[in-house]
Design a protein around this motif. Structure first.
Motif, PDB file in Angstrom:
ATOM      1  N   THR A  50      34.105 -55.721 -11.843  1.00 58.40           N
ATOM      2  CA  THR A  50      35.269 -56.234 -11.126  1.00 58.40           C
ATOM      3  C   THR A  50      35.472 -57.711 -11.541  1.00 58.40           C
ATOM      4  OG1 THR A  50      33.964 -56.669  -9.395  1.00 58.40           O
ATOM      5  CG2 THR A  50      34.649 -54.619  -9.408  1.00 58.40           C
ATOM      6  N   VAL A  51      36.625 -58.077 -11.644  1.00 58.80           N
ATOM      7  CA  VAL A  51      37.034 -59.709 -11.908  1.00 58.80           C
ATOM      8  C   VAL A  51      38.283 -60.178 -11.140  1.00 58.80           C
ATOM      9  CG1 VAL A  51      37.909 -60.974 -14.084  1.00 58.80           C
ATOM     10  CG2 VAL A  51      36.282 -58.819 -14.403  1.00 58.80           C
ATOM     11  N   TRP A  52      38.119 -61.321 -10.585  1.00 57.74           N
ATOM     12  CA  TRP A  52      38.976 -62.019  -9.950  1.00 57.74           C
ATOM     13  C   TRP A  52      40.315 -62.208 -10.930  1.00 57.74           C
ATOM     14  CZ3 TRP A  52      36.643 -66.322  -6.373  1.00 57.74           C
ATOM     15  CH2 TRP A  52      35.818 -65.667  -5.571  1.00 57.74           C
ATOM     16  N   PRO A  53      41.681 -62.020 -10.321  1.00 56.61           N
ATOM     17  CA  PRO A  53      42.554 -62.050 -10.919  1.00 56.61           C
ATOM     18  C   PRO A  53      42.831 -63.028 -11.822  1.00 56.61           C
ATOM     19  CG  PRO A  53      43.017 -61.042  -8.808  1.00 56.61           C
ATOM     20  CD  PRO A  53      41.717 -61.519  -8.770  1.00 56.61           C
ATOM     21  N   GLY A  54      42.450 -64.606 -11.234  1.00 57.56           N
ATOM     22  CA  GLY A  54      42.715 -65.843 -12.058  1.00 57.56           C
ATOM     23  C   GLY A  54      41.751 -66.194 -13.230  1.00 57.56           C
ATOM     24  N   ASN A  55      40.731 -65.079 -13.207  1.00 53.64           N
ATOM     25  CA  ASN A  55      39.530 -65.096 -14.207  1.00 53.64           C
ATOM     26  C   ASN A  55      39.825 -64.765 -15.521  1.00 53.64           C
ATOM     27  OD1 ASN A  55      37.271 -65.666 -15.690  1.00 53.64           O
ATOM     28  ND2 ASN A  55      35.783 -64.917 -14.220  1.00 53.64           N
ATOM     29  N   GLN A  56      40.954 -65.224 -16.230  1.00 57.12           N
ATOM     30  CA  GLN A  56      41.359 -64.632 -17.534  1.00 57.12           C
ATOM     31  C   GLN A  56      40.267 -64.416 -18.425  1.00 57.12           C
ATOM     32  OE1 GLN A  56      44.592 -62.935 -17.335  1.00 57.12           O
ATOM     33  NE2 GLN A  56      43.758 -62.198 -19.284  1.00 57.12           N
ATOM     34  N   GLY A  57      39.576 -65.418 -18.547  1.00 59.07           N
ATOM     35  CA  GLY A  57      38.505 -65.360 -19.676  1.00 59.07           C
ATOM     36  C   GLY A  57      37.655 -64.078 -19.438  1.00 59.07           C
ATOM     37  N   SER A  58      37.254 -63.862 -18.114  1.00 61.01           N
ATOM     38  CA  SER A  58      36.317 -62.813 -17.848  1.00 61.01           C
ATOM     39  C   SER A  58      37.190 -61.373 -18.067  1.00 61.01           C
ATOM     40  CB  SER A  58      35.744 -62.692 -16.516  1.00 61.01           C
ATOM     41  OG  SER A  58      34.901 -61.728 -16.594  1.00 61.01           O
ATOM     42  N   ILE A  59      38.348 -61.465 -17.755  1.00 61.24           N
ATOM     43  CA  ILE A  59      39.286 -60.121 -18.047  1.00 61.24           C
ATOM     44  C   ILE A  59      39.488 -59.917 -19.674  1.00 61.24           C
ATOM     45  CG2 ILE A  59      41.647 -59.381 -17.883  1.00 61.24           C
ATOM     46  CD1 ILE A  59      41.927 -60.946 -15.061  1.00 61.24           C
ATOM     47  N   ASN A  60      39.492 -60.898 -20.461  1.00 58.77           N
ATOM     48  CA  ASN A  60      39.548 -60.784 -21.815  1.00 58.77           C
ATOM     49  C   ASN A  60      38.422 -60.108 -22.186  1.00 58.77           C
ATOM     50  OD1 ASN A  60      42.203 -61.849 -21.850  1.00 58.77           O
ATOM     51  ND2 ASN A  60      41.884 -63.663 -22.471  1.00 58.77           N
ATOM     52  N   VAL A  61      37.115 -60.723 -21.993  1.00 55.05           N
ATOM     53  CA  VAL A  61      35.908 -60.335 -22.261  1.00 55.05           C
ATOM     54  C   VAL A  61      35.771 -58.896 -22.048  1.00 55.05           C
ATOM     55  CG1 VAL A  61      33.490 -60.419 -21.632  1.00 55.05           C
ATOM     56  CG2 VAL A  61      34.848 -62.478 -22.148  1.00 55.05           C
ATOM     57  N   ALA A  62      36.025 -58.237 -20.802  1.00 55.96           N
ATOM     58  CA  ALA A  62      35.902 -56.852 -20.475  1.00 55.96           C
ATOM     59  C   ALA A  62      36.814 -55.887 -21.345  1.00 55.96           C
ATOM     60  CB  ALA A  62      36.079 -56.524 -19.126  1.00 55.96           C
ATOM     61  N   LEU A  63      38.125 -56.308 -21.510  1.00 56.79           N
ATOM     62  CA  LEU A  63      38.990 -55.704 -22.458  1.00 56.79           C
ATOM     63  C   LEU A  63      38.485 -55.501 -23.980  1.00 56.79           C
ATOM     64  CD1 LEU A  63      42.331 -57.079 -20.934  1.00 56.79           C
ATOM     65  CD2 LEU A  63      41.010 -54.794 -20.491  1.00 56.79           C
ATOM     66  N   LYS A  64      38.036 -56.807 -24.238  1.00 57.79           N
ATOM     67  CA  LYS A  64      37.549 -56.622 -25.590  1.00 57.79           C
ATOM     68  C   LYS A  64      36.296 -55.980 -25.806  1.00 57.79           C
ATOM     69  CE  LYS A  64      38.996 -61.368 -26.904  1.00 57.79           C
ATOM     70  NZ  LYS A  64      38.643 -62.847 -27.077  1.00 57.79           N
ATOM     71  N   ASN A  65      35.825 -55.349 -24.926  1.00 62.32           N
ATOM     72  CA  ASN A  65      34.598 -54.318 -24.903  1.00 62.32           C
ATOM     73  C   ASN A  65      35.181 -53.086 -24.516  1.00 62.32           C
ATOM     74  OD1 ASN A  65      31.675 -55.659 -25.573  1.00 62.32           O
ATOM     75  ND2 ASN A  65      32.677 -57.244 -24.544  1.00 62.32           N
ATOM     76  N   ASN A  66      36.307 -52.702 -24.899  1.00 64.99           N
ATOM     77  CA  ASN A  66      36.838 -51.450 -24.589  1.00 64.99           C
ATOM     78  C   ASN A  66      37.106 -51.037 -23.098  1.00 64.99           C
ATOM     79  OD1 ASN A  66      37.350 -51.015 -27.368  1.00 64.99           O
ATOM     80  ND2 ASN A  66      34.929 -50.525 -27.397  1.00 64.99           N
ATOM     81  N   GLY A  67      37.188 -52.225 -22.337  1.00 69.32           N
ATOM     82  CA  GLY A  67      37.541 -51.877 -20.976  1.00 69.32           C
ATOM     83  C   GLY A  67      38.632 -51.826 -20.699  1.00 69.32           C
ATOM     84  N   THR A  68      38.962 -50.714 -19.507  1.00 74.15           N
ATOM     85  CA  THR A  68      40.266 -50.466 -18.983  1.00 74.15           C
ATOM     86  C   THR A  68      40.441 -50.749 -17.499  1.00 74.15           C
ATOM     87  OG1 THR A  68      40.351 -48.426 -20.551  1.00 74.15           O
ATOM     88  CG2 THR A  68      41.987 -48.436 -18.916  1.00 74.15           C
ATOM     89  N   ILE A  69      41.768 -51.574 -17.377  1.00 78.77           N
ATOM     90  CA  ILE A  69      42.071 -52.005 -15.823  1.00 78.77           C
ATOM     91  C   ILE A  69      42.363 -50.421 -15.282  1.00 78.77           C
ATOM     92  CG2 ILE A  69      43.335 -53.237 -14.390  1.00 78.77           C
ATOM     93  CD1 ILE A  69      43.248 -55.551 -16.593  1.00 78.77           C
ATOM     94  N   THR A  70      41.931 -50.022 -14.408  1.00 79.14           N
ATOM     95  CA  THR A  70      42.210 -49.004 -13.847  1.00 79.14           C
ATOM     96  C   THR A  70      42.922 -49.135 -12.034  1.00 79.14           C
ATOM     97  OG1 THR A  70      39.916 -48.690 -12.685  1.00 79.14           O
ATOM     98  CG2 THR A  70      40.527 -47.583 -14.909  1.00 79.14           C
ATOM     99  N   ARG A  71      42.458 -50.221 -11.921  1.00 74.86           N
ATOM    100  CA  ARG A  71      43.279 -50.618 -10.483  1.00 74.86           C
ATOM    101  C   ARG A  71      43.300 -52.103 -10.287  1.00 74.86           C
ATOM    102  NH1 ARG A  71      41.034 -50.319  -4.720  1.00 74.86           N
ATOM    103  NH2 ARG A  71      38.924 -50.011  -5.508  1.00 74.86           N
ATOM    104  N   SER A  72      44.202 -52.591  -9.661  1.00 74.36           N
ATOM    105  CA  SER A  72      44.236 -54.179  -9.240  1.00 74.36           C
ATOM    106  C   SER A  72      44.771 -54.319  -7.762  1.00 74.36           C
ATOM    107  CB  SER A  72      45.126 -54.854 -10.235  1.00 74.36           C
ATOM    108  OG  SER A  72      44.871 -54.926 -11.646  1.00 74.36           O
TER     109      SER A  72
END
Length: 166
Positions: free
Chosen positions: A133-155
């Motif tokens: 789970t990542v706070w919306p303003g934390n773009q760096g962490s969002i990118n880290v999860a997406l680069k590891n094949n993460g999928t945002i399923t809900r926001s």
């Protein structure tokens, strides 16, 4: 570069203590319980984290979790916590994995490497999926999860829910 993931040990030393003092106590929802500790409090914190990995001494809402350090060429640059399973509460507020990189080592790709190595540990625990789970303003962490094949399923207004298949 040599990357190594090490499990927390009650004998961890000054290099880990110094890193924990650099990483903020609370940032983007990640809590660094080792920040601001005296050396004696640091030793006690290590012991509590070690016990938590075995499910000992946990509050009623907590689950077992293991703490890992990421070393780059023998220097600790960040850490992560891997919860062994989720409760309903953790599915809404917390997830399986949290991570932080010391400020002077950010924007070098270490977060992506750290999460990748912790995902390897999750596979060894036979977790089929993990939630970050990542706070919306934390773009760096969002990118880290997406680069590891993460999928945002809900926001929501408070966080993105990113599932990663192990």
């Amino acid at each position: 570069m040599d990357f190594e993931l090490r499990k927390l040990s009650v004998t961890d030393g000054q290099d880990i203590y110094d890193m924990l003092q650099e990483i903020p106590k609370a940032e983007n929802g990640f809590i660094n319980g080792g920040h601001g500790c005296t050396q004696e409090e640091f030793r006690q914190w290590l012991a509590r984290q070690d016990a938590a990995s075995r499910g000992e001494g946990l509050a009623d809402w907590m689950v077992p979790s293991t703490t890992y350090w990421l070393y780059v060429d023998g220097y600790p640059v960040g850490f992560a916590k891997l919860r062994h399973h989720l409760t309903d509460r953790l599915r809404e507020d917390g997830g399986n994995i949290g991570y932080a990189i010391r400020p002077g080592q950010r924007n070098k790709g270490y977060g992506t490497i750290l999460l990748s190595k912790v995902l390897d540990e999750a596979r060894l625990m036979r977790l089929g999926q993990v939630l970050v789970t990542v706070w919306p303003g934390n773009q760096g962490s969002i990118n880290v999860a997406l680069k590891n094949n993460g999928t945002i399923t809900r926001s929501t207004e408070d966080r993105h829910y990113i599932w990663i298949t192990c």
